[in-house]
Enzyme design. Structure first.
Site, mmCIF file in Angstrom:
data_model
loop_
_atom_site.group_PDB
_atom_site.id
_atom_site.type_symbol
_atom_site.label_atom_id
_atom_site.label_comp_id
_atom_site.label_asym_id
_atom_site.label_seq_id
_atom_site.Cartn_x
_atom_site.Cartn_y
_atom_site.Cartn_z
ATOM 1 N N ARG A 105 -32.558 34.116 29.092
ATOM 2 C CA ARG A 105 -32.558 34.727 29.546
ATOM 3 C C ARG A 105 -33.061 33.480 30.605
ATOM 4 O O ARG A 105 -33.122 32.812 30.714
ATOM 5 C CB ARG A 105 -34.064 35.968 29.969
ATOM 6 C CG ARG A 105 -33.590 36.937 28.762
ATOM 7 C CD ARG A 105 -32.597 38.026 30.338
ATOM 8 N NE ARG A 105 -32.287 39.303 29.200
ATOM 9 C CZ ARG A 105 -31.290 39.710 29.279
ATOM 10 N NH1 ARG A 105 -30.162 38.560 28.577
ATOM 11 N NH2 ARG A 105 -30.932 40.303 29.032
ATOM 12 N N GLU A 159 -30.115 36.591 40.237
ATOM 13 C CA GLU A 159 -28.418 36.486 40.113
ATOM 14 C C GLU A 159 -28.057 37.500 41.084
ATOM 15 O O GLU A 159 -28.032 38.661 41.394
ATOM 16 C CB GLU A 159 -28.201 37.329 38.505
ATOM 17 C CG GLU A 159 -28.815 36.236 37.885
ATOM 18 C CD GLU A 159 -28.671 36.697 35.797
ATOM 19 O OE1 GLU A 159 -27.305 38.177 36.061
ATOM 20 O OE2 GLU A 159 -28.151 35.657 35.273
ATOM 21 N N HIS A 167 -23.300 35.263 34.093
ATOM 22 C CA HIS A 167 -23.614 36.015 33.217
ATOM 23 C C HIS A 167 -22.506 36.253 32.835
ATOM 24 O O HIS A 167 -22.384 38.137 32.517
ATOM 25 C CB HIS A 167 -24.848 36.554 33.884
ATOM 26 C CG HIS A 167 -25.412 37.226 33.515
ATOM 27 N ND1 HIS A 167 -26.963 37.901 33.553
ATOM 28 C CD2 HIS A 167 -25.190 37.727 31.286
ATOM 29 C CE1 HIS A 167 -27.512 38.162 32.388
ATOM 30 N NE2 HIS A 167 -27.084 38.156 31.624
#
Length: 323
Positions: free
Chosen positions: A236, A265, A284
């Site tokens: 994370r 993000e 990601h």
């Protein structure tokens, strides 16, 4: 005769999940039309499946019929769990042990290898006709180096297995919730975070986003690492203070960092991490393999359908709603 329950799927999921939903639900998937969902679609939904979208108390106020939120993924930090529980809305998710252990573990290892051996820079040297620059690409050899794992859950243990058996690395780990390493694993448990960081040649993160782990690696912790160490994060984004990380990289206090996750993000333009030296960044995608996406889609869809049928699924993030 009552109609089928409406399920809103906010972002693309594998077709197997859509098929599971379609057997008993009316499915709204605006992404198939290249658009965002509309307020009236949210208002009609009895179920919603999300990936990275945020579910806030404000959003829930626009969803009066909602009974279940399905998180296509492991973490639930993008869902206001308290607000959902107050509304008696069930939140289900897809544990990594069932869906994406190998995908994330393999991505973490390949980030480590690519960072250590200048994979992206080397590709540019060839494509751009700068062959002479190959002499600047002095790489890291991982054999008998120490891999420091923070968070010894199923993904952390899989990374340890790959690096130990495949690369001949020594394995150390820090996890305050794990008192002893798995029998026969050869993993050495560090008693403190500092002792782990001080001995590791590569540090890899495999822990959830909680108040306890937020900025776990800030300026002070980063200063404990070796100047020759590499840092990998597929967990994370808010576990690392990325501004402090950028400063450490620019100052040469650590050798390099590979990140798949970020505090925001995508990271905003102008973030100091983007031009930082010896970095490798991916958007990601650690869990994004065909197999893991299919498993997550099928599992989250099946659980959403279970709730809408009045059943209790296995992976509920807020079990208090059933009390």
């Amino acid at each position: 005769m009552p109609g089928k329950p409406v399920v809103l799927v906010t972002e693309p999921i594998a077709e197997v999940g859509m098929q599971v939903l379609g057997e008993s639900c009316e499915v709204i998937a605006p992404w198939k039309q290249g658009r965002a969902y509309e307020a009236k679609e949210l208002a009609a939904a009895e179920g919603i499946i999300i990936r990275l979208s945020k579910v806030t108390a404000s959003l829930l106020s626009g969803a009066p019929r909602l009974k279940v939120i399905g998180r296509h993924g492991v973490g639930i930090d993008n869902i206001d769990l308290n607000a959902a529980t107050e509304r008696k809305i069930v939140v289900v998710f897809t544990p990594s042990a069932l869906t994406m252990v190998n995908a994330v573990a393999e991505h973490a290892v390949q980030l480590m290898l690519a960072l250590g051996r200048h994979a992206v820079a080397a590709d540019g040297v060839v494509r751009e006709g700068r062959w002479r620059d190959r002499t600047s690409l002095l790489g890291v050899e991982f054999y008998q180096k120490t891999l420091g794992i923070i968070g010894l859950g199923v993904i952390g243990r899989r990374v340890a297995e790959i690096c130990q058996k495949g690369l001949g690395m020594r394995i150390a780990a820090y996890d305050p919730y794990v008192k002893a390493s798995p029998p026969g694993s050869g993993i050495i448990m560090a008693p403190t975070l500092r002792e782990l960081l001080e001995q590791a040649d590569v540090v890899t993160l495999h822990l959830p986003s909680t108040a306890e782990t937020s900025y776990l690696l800030g300026a002070e912790a980063l200063a404990w690492m070796k100047p020759s160490a590499l840092l990998v994060n597929t967990a994370r984004g808010n576990i690392i203070d990325t501004v402090a990380l950028a400063q450490a990289l620019h100052a040469g206090k650590i050798l390099g960092a590979a990140l798949d996750v970020f505090e925001e993000e995508p990271p905003p333009a102008g973030h100091p991490l983007l031009p930082a030296p010896r970095t490798l960044l991916s958007p990601h995608i650690a869990s994004m393999t065909g197999g893991s996406m299919a498993r997550m889609a099928e599992l989250v869809a099946r659980q959403v359908v279970q709730v809408l049928k009045g059943e209790r699924p296995d992976h509920v993030a807020n079990p208090a709603v059933f009390e």
